[in-house]
Design an enzyme around this catalytic site. Structure first.
Site, PDB file in Angstrom:
ATOM      1  CG  ASP A  54      -1.867   1.103   1.312  1.00  0.00           C
ATOM      2  OD1 ASP A  54      -2.108   1.726   0.261  1.00  0.00           O
ATOM      3  OD2 ASP A  54      -2.396   1.366   2.412  1.00  0.00           O
TER       4      ASP A  54
ATOM      5  CG  ASP B 128      -2.799   3.819  -2.984  1.00  0.00           C
ATOM      6  OD1 ASP B 128      -4.001   3.476  -3.016  1.00  0.00           O
ATOM      7  OD2 ASP B 128      -2.230   4.190  -1.952  1.00  0.00           O
ATOM      8  CD  GLU B 129      -5.584  -0.426  -0.837  1.00  0.00           C
ATOM      9  OE1 GLU B 129      -5.319  -1.176   0.107  1.00  0.00           O
ATOM     10  OE2 GLU B 129      -6.471   0.445  -0.795  1.00  0.00           O
TER      11      GLU B 129
END
Ligand SMILES: [Mg+2]
Length: 443
Positions: free
Chosen positions: A49, A142-143
């Site tokens: 993350d 974003d993860e």
């Protein structure tokens, strides 16, 4: 005492195992960025993350922002989409109403979100992840989960080492930092990545897992949103340990299908595989009518059912979205779409419907329509979903009602409760040409 396995996150060497406390510094390079755990060289399911992603991308592109509190978000009536770690020192949090954030940190630099830029950076991060394993399951921009099982020989080291090298490359090539959670299943990997941020590396092993989880709040369990959390609290269930004391059937009787997840996760069990795929960019549903329709009142029941369908899928995927889109196709096959950005992202059928309905009122002008669709885009993790918002009184009550209805439906089936505005659509008797599209649009 079990011996610790230790990895240096800067020079990627493994100092010799010892049953004593792990070293404070890497004996080879002197770095203090060591990660130690007895199962470190055996675990292979990770959640990576990026840290304060939107704000980090802005700081990367404007170094004068580096030491300043940066908030990404909309106008005064909006909410915080992301806050950098400096802003967090002042108490600014994601999903906080903007006026509160600015009261806490009046000198913050507020930047309007530039989703195209974040999506480009997110795609670079994902490409680097896919360089180390094809088993990358993105959760949001974003993860992602990564399954690195069986990659030791390919990469010449244990998954922990591959992950440490990967986050190094993300820093170097994309210019943002990321945190690693490493465990033996997805639930625990996700929990882990949150426990050592920013630029962290947290490991959760199988040994004494129930003890590890017992004191933690039930809200840490994936799928326990604000409303369910309040229900559990009201039932005297505060910690994961409280859940561990109840059996699966009892939890399912009380809370429906989510009860099974509560039971299993509370014991550290999660059998879901890491499923490679693309980041979901939108969740939408549409239906074609038997006979063309022009009246708003006749369109509304369809709109409600589609809103519910979209909401169900968002909830199942633990997502919410900022933008509601209404799509209409006229009898002569022309497509029209209108969209509205919300003050905070939603996963509620009620909010999706109300927004789409206001768009519908503007769109209806006597033309005949053959198709109607509803979509939600600009997706985010559901941590941001439907915050208490002074701008929308009644929202919280409606959220509670909807969650209670979801719980009943989970137990008794979808038709157990239907809101009045959905009922009419079933009496309209759709032909086989009517359809709901279950697929999500992906990148
Ligand atoms: Mg993140």
């Amino acid at each position: 005492m079990t011996s610790q396995r230790t990895l240096c996150r800067d020079c990627f060497t493994w100092p010799p195992s010892t049953s004593a406390a792990p070293p404070e510094r890497c004996p080879r390079c002197g770095s203090r960025r060591l990660v130690s755990h007895p199962e470190l060289d055996r675990l292979s399911i990770a959640h990576i993350d990026c840290d304060a992603f939107y704000a980090s991308v802005e700081k990367r592109d404007d170094p004068s922002l580096l030491d300043k509190p940066v908030i990404i978000g909309g106008g005064r009536r909006g909410v915080v989409s992301a806050a950098c770690y400096v802003a967090r020192i002042y108490g600014v949090r994601s999903a906080m109403p903007m006026f509160k954030a600015l009261a806490a940190c009046p000198h913050a630099v507020v930047i309007k979100p530039n989703m195209a830029k974040y999506a480009a950076a997110g795609a670079e991060v994902r490409a680097l992840m896919r360089d180390v394993t094809p088993l990358v399951e993105p959760l949001s921009i974003d993860e992602a989960f990564l399954d690195l099982s069986g990659t030791d020989r390919l990469h010449g080291g244990a998954p922990a080492e591959t992950l440490a090298r990967l986050t190094g490359r993300i820093e170097e090539k994309v210019g943002v930092t990321a945190s690693i959670g490493l465990s033996y299943n997805k639930f625990l990997a996700k929990v882990a990545s949150d426990l050592d941020k920013p630029r962290g590396f947290f490991v959760i092993g199988a040994n004494r897992i129930e003890q590890f989880l017992a004191d933690r709040p039930v809200s840490m369990i994936w799928g326990v949103g604000k409303a369910l959390y309040r229900t559990l609290l009201a039932d005297g269930i505060r910690t994961v340990g409280d859940l561990q004391g109840l059996d699966e059937r009892e939890l399912m009787r009380r809370y429906g299908s989510i009860g099974q997840r509560l039971a299993r996760f509370s014991h550290g069990q999660d059998s879901r595989a890491v499923e490679p795929g693309s980041v979901i960019k939108s969740v939408s549903s549409e239906t074609t009518f038997n006979d063309d329709i022009s009246a708003t009142d006749a369109l509304r029941p369809y709109l409600w059912r589609l809103s519910e369908e979209v909401s169900d899928r968002l909830k199942r995927k633990a997502l919410c979205g900022w933008v509601v889109t209404l799509k209409l196709k006229t009898a002569d096959f022309r497509s029209h779409s209108r969209q509205r950005r919300l003050s905070s992202p939603t996963q509620l059928a009620d909010r999706i419907y109300r927004t789409a309905d206001s768009l519908l009122e503007d769109a209806v002008d006597g033309r005949r329509f053959r198709l109607i669709g509803v979509g939600v885009t600009d997706l985010a993790g559901d941590r941001l979903a439907d915050p208490r918002d002074l701008a929308e009184p009644g929202l919280e009550r409606r959220h509670r009602v909807e969650t209670a209805m979801d719980a009943v439906r989970a137990k008794l089936g979808k038709t157990a409760i239907m809101k009045g505005r959905g009922l009419r659509v079933d009496t309209l008797k759709q032909s086989p040409s009517s359809r709901l599209h279950p697929e999500d649009d992906t990148d």
